[in-house]
Enzyme design. Structure first.
Site, PDB file in Angstrom:
ATOM      1  N   ARG A  60       0.856  -1.182   0.000  1.00 24.09           N
ATOM      2  CA  ARG A  60       0.000   0.000   0.000  1.00 24.09           C
ATOM      3  C   ARG A  60       0.893   1.234   0.000  1.00 24.09           C
ATOM      4  O   ARG A  60       2.112   1.122   0.122  1.00 24.09           O
ATOM      5  CB  ARG A  60      -1.034   0.005   1.144  1.00 24.09           C
ATOM      6  N   GLY A  61       0.244   2.412  -0.158  1.00 21.80           N
ATOM      7  CA  GLY A  61       1.035   3.633  -0.311  1.00 21.80           C
ATOM      8  C   GLY A  61       1.160   3.900  -1.806  1.00 21.80           C
ATOM      9  O   GLY A  61       1.540   2.991  -2.575  1.00 21.80           O
ATOM     10  N   ALA A  62       0.858   5.141  -2.209  1.00 20.58           N
ATOM     11  CA  ALA A  62       0.701   5.428  -3.641  1.00 20.58           C
ATOM     12  C   ALA A  62       1.907   5.018  -4.516  1.00 20.58           C
ATOM     13  O   ALA A  62       1.733   4.277  -5.494  1.00 20.58           O
ATOM     14  CB  ALA A  62       0.352   6.902  -3.822  1.00 20.58           C
TER      15      ALA A  62
ATOM     16  N   ARG B  11      -7.074  -0.507  -7.119  1.00 23.04           N
ATOM     17  CA  ARG B  11      -7.504   0.493  -6.115  1.00 23.04           C
ATOM     18  C   ARG B  11      -7.690   1.808  -6.864  1.00 23.04           C
ATOM     19  O   ARG B  11      -6.892   2.129  -7.742  1.00 23.04           O
ATOM     20  CB  ARG B  11      -6.454   0.667  -4.989  1.00 23.04           C
TER      21      ARG B  11
ATOM     22  N   GLN C 166      -1.735   2.054  10.005  1.00 21.10           N
ATOM     23  CA  GLN C 166      -0.450   2.209   9.294  1.00 21.10           C
ATOM     24  C   GLN C 166       0.559   2.976  10.145  1.00 21.10           C
ATOM     25  O   GLN C 166       1.764   2.767  10.031  1.00 21.10           O
ATOM     26  CB  GLN C 166      -0.653   2.952   7.967  1.00 21.10           C
TER      27      GLN C 166
ATOM     28  N   ASP D  22      -2.018  10.634  -2.090  1.00 22.22           N
ATOM     29  CA  ASP D  22      -2.384   9.595  -3.065  1.00 22.22           C
ATOM     30  C   ASP D  22      -2.637  10.191  -4.429  1.00 22.22           C
ATOM     31  O   ASP D  22      -2.497   9.522  -5.452  1.00 22.22           O
ATOM     32  CB  ASP D  22      -3.609   8.822  -2.579  1.00 22.22           C
TER      33      ASP D  22
ATOM     34  N   LYS E 201      -4.776   9.816   3.129  1.00 23.61           N
ATOM     35  CA  LYS E 201      -5.446   8.964   4.115  1.00 23.61           C
ATOM     36  C   LYS E 201      -6.486   9.730   4.927  1.00 23.61           C
ATOM     37  O   LYS E 201      -6.243  10.855   5.357  1.00 23.61           O
ATOM     38  CB  LYS E 201      -4.370   8.355   5.027  1.00 23.61           C
TER      39      LYS E 201
HETATM   40  O1  MRU Z   1      -4.507   3.026   2.312  1.00 26.51           O
HETATM   41  P1  MRU Z   1      -3.026   3.275   2.153  1.00 26.51           P
HETATM   42  O2  MRU Z   1      -2.214   2.701   3.261  1.00 26.51           O
HETATM   43  O3  MRU Z   1      -2.541   2.875   0.782  1.00 26.51           O
HETATM   44  O4  MRU Z   1      -2.878   4.847   2.241  1.00 26.51           O
HETATM   45  C1  MRU Z   1      -1.607   5.404   2.087  1.00 26.51           C
HETATM   46  C2  MRU Z   1      -1.584   6.876   2.230  1.00 26.51           C
HETATM   47  O5  MRU Z   1      -2.591   7.517   2.395  1.00 26.51           O
HETATM   48  C3  MRU Z   1      -0.252   7.539   2.073  1.00 26.51           C
HETATM   49  O6  MRU Z   1      -0.176   8.692   2.848  1.00 26.51           O
HETATM   50  C4  MRU Z   1      -0.059   7.934   0.601  1.00 26.51           C
HETATM   51  O7  MRU Z   1      -0.278   6.843  -0.249  1.00 26.51           O
HETATM   52  C5  MRU Z   1       1.282   8.481   0.359  1.00 26.51           C
HETATM   53  S1  MRU Z   1       2.511   7.231   0.470  1.00 26.51           S
HETATM   54  C6  MRU Z   1       4.006   7.921   0.142  1.00 26.51           C
END
Ligand code: MRU
Length: 354
Positions: A58-60, A101, A205, A246, A257
């Site tokens: 996860r994480g963009a 996603r 997270q 994201d 998030k």
């Molecule tokens: O649902 P997630 O864990 O994928 O959400 C991640 C976030 O919101 C992060 O802040 C975002 O992707 C930036 S990651 C460098």
């Protein structure tokens, strides 16, 4: 891959969320962290896409890189099966991967980049081309993060806490971190900085991933429930909030998030700078404003349960959007690898368009 790991090591980060070893792609299963470190092999593109949907990764930026390797696995399968017209089949698979996603624009960005790198490439060379492009996307992300850390670190105050939300660290990227990269950058400049991490319900997270990463890297971190952010921001302990993104719309609205918008409002109320750290791959020049960003909603069971334990009253209705949009006017600056963007964001964001 070894060059990327070397680059990250030199920059002081030892954690990566995936590995490409002996032509096999593995994801570190982030659902099990911090107590179990297990690698899952993606045998086909479906495993990469499912891994994104199921939050294994996860994480963009990490989602984008995983999608890129998903395309690699698809190309390999098509070439091995000697499928006629691999490009047409690949288009269909790319559409499936894009559904994994909806909010992180890095997914679309990476799949598009993979597809254009393969345009006009004969089937016999497609696999090598795809591997090279996926590794390039990964390396560029690592380099972008390190540069954002260098630029953003200069903005952070010395001798103050920095509050962050979710995990925008090595685990969410190609291995250094956007928001946590900025914090690493500040520390590398010799600033005394400690981190306050929102736990980030419901996937935790902050509690599981951010705390784990920072402890591993020897960076001071204190965990708080999301609701404690107001108290912290009202005290004079916090010098800045830094979060990832994201998707950033062309007007500077930021999807991140759920709970990020609340932090931005609290920052305005308390006069604390609110920084967003995002590589250019997270800027969506085709998306006019936050209203146009698709916001993922996930299963209500993520909220009614805590791990495997049912905690909510049976039968309660649940609202579970996993991202929110922070309007551009609440954002002090957007830290990218191509510079620190300041309002008016429409112009600043257009100036870093590819
Ligand atoms: O649902 P997630 O864990 O994928 O959400 C991640 C976030 O919101 C992060 O802040 C975002 O992707 C930036 S990651 C460098």
């Amino acid at each position: 891959m070894n060059d990327i790991l070397e680059l990250l090591k030199e920059a002081g980060s030892q954690i990566v969320p995936f590995k490409w070893e002996d032509e096999r792609f593995y994801l570190l299963d982030q659902r099990l962290l911090p107590h179990r470190e297990e690698w899952l092999e993606c045998k086909g593109w479906q495993d990469a896409a499912q891994g994104i949907t199921d939050m294994v990764v996860r994480g963009a930026p990490a989602i984008g890189i995983t999608a890129a390797f998903g395309v690699v696995l698809a190309v390999r399968e098509l070439v091995q099966n000697k499928a006629e017209g691999i490009h047409d089949s690949l288009q269909g698979i790319a559409k499936q991967i894009l559904k994994a996603r909806p909010t992180a624009v890095n997914l679309k960005w990476a799949v598009r980049r993979m597809m254009s790198s393969l345009e006009g490439v004969p089937a016999g060379q497609a696999y090598e081309t795809a591997v090279a492009e996926a590794l390039k996307i990964w390396e560029e992300d690592a380099r972008a993060n390190i540069e954002m850390g260098r630029l953003g670190g200069q903005l952070l105050p010395d001798g103050k806490g920095v509050l962050t939300h979710c995990n925008a660290g090595a685990l969410a990227t190609g291995g250094y971190g956007t928001a946590l990269g900025v914090i690493r950058g500040g520390i590398r400049l010799g600033k005394r900085i400690w981190v306050h991490a929102d736990e980030t319900r419901p996937w935790l997270q902050g509690a599981r991933l951010t705390a784990w990463e920072l402890i591993k890297d020897g960076i001071e971190v204190t965990l708080n429930v999301d609701g404690a952010a107001g108290v912290l921001l009202r005290s004079s302990t916090i010098g800045a909030v830094v979060v990832g993104a994201d998707r950033v719309a062309a007007n500077g609205d930021v999807a991140n998030k759920i709970g990020t918008y609340t932090l931005a409002v609290l920052c305005k109320e308390n006069g604390v700078p609110f920084y967003v750290a995002a590589p250019c791959s997270t800027l969506d020049h085709e998306c006019p404003s936050g209203k146009d960003i698709p916001i993922e909603e996930r299963d209500g069971a993520e909220v009614t349960r805590c791990g495997d334990t049912e905690v909510a009253a049976r039968g309660v209705k649940v609202f579970n959007p996993v991202f929110d949009v922070t309007p551009a006017e609440l954002v002090t600056a957007i830290i990218t690898e191509r510079g620190v963007l300041r309002p008016p964001y429409d112009k600043a964001i257009a100036s870093v368009a590819p």
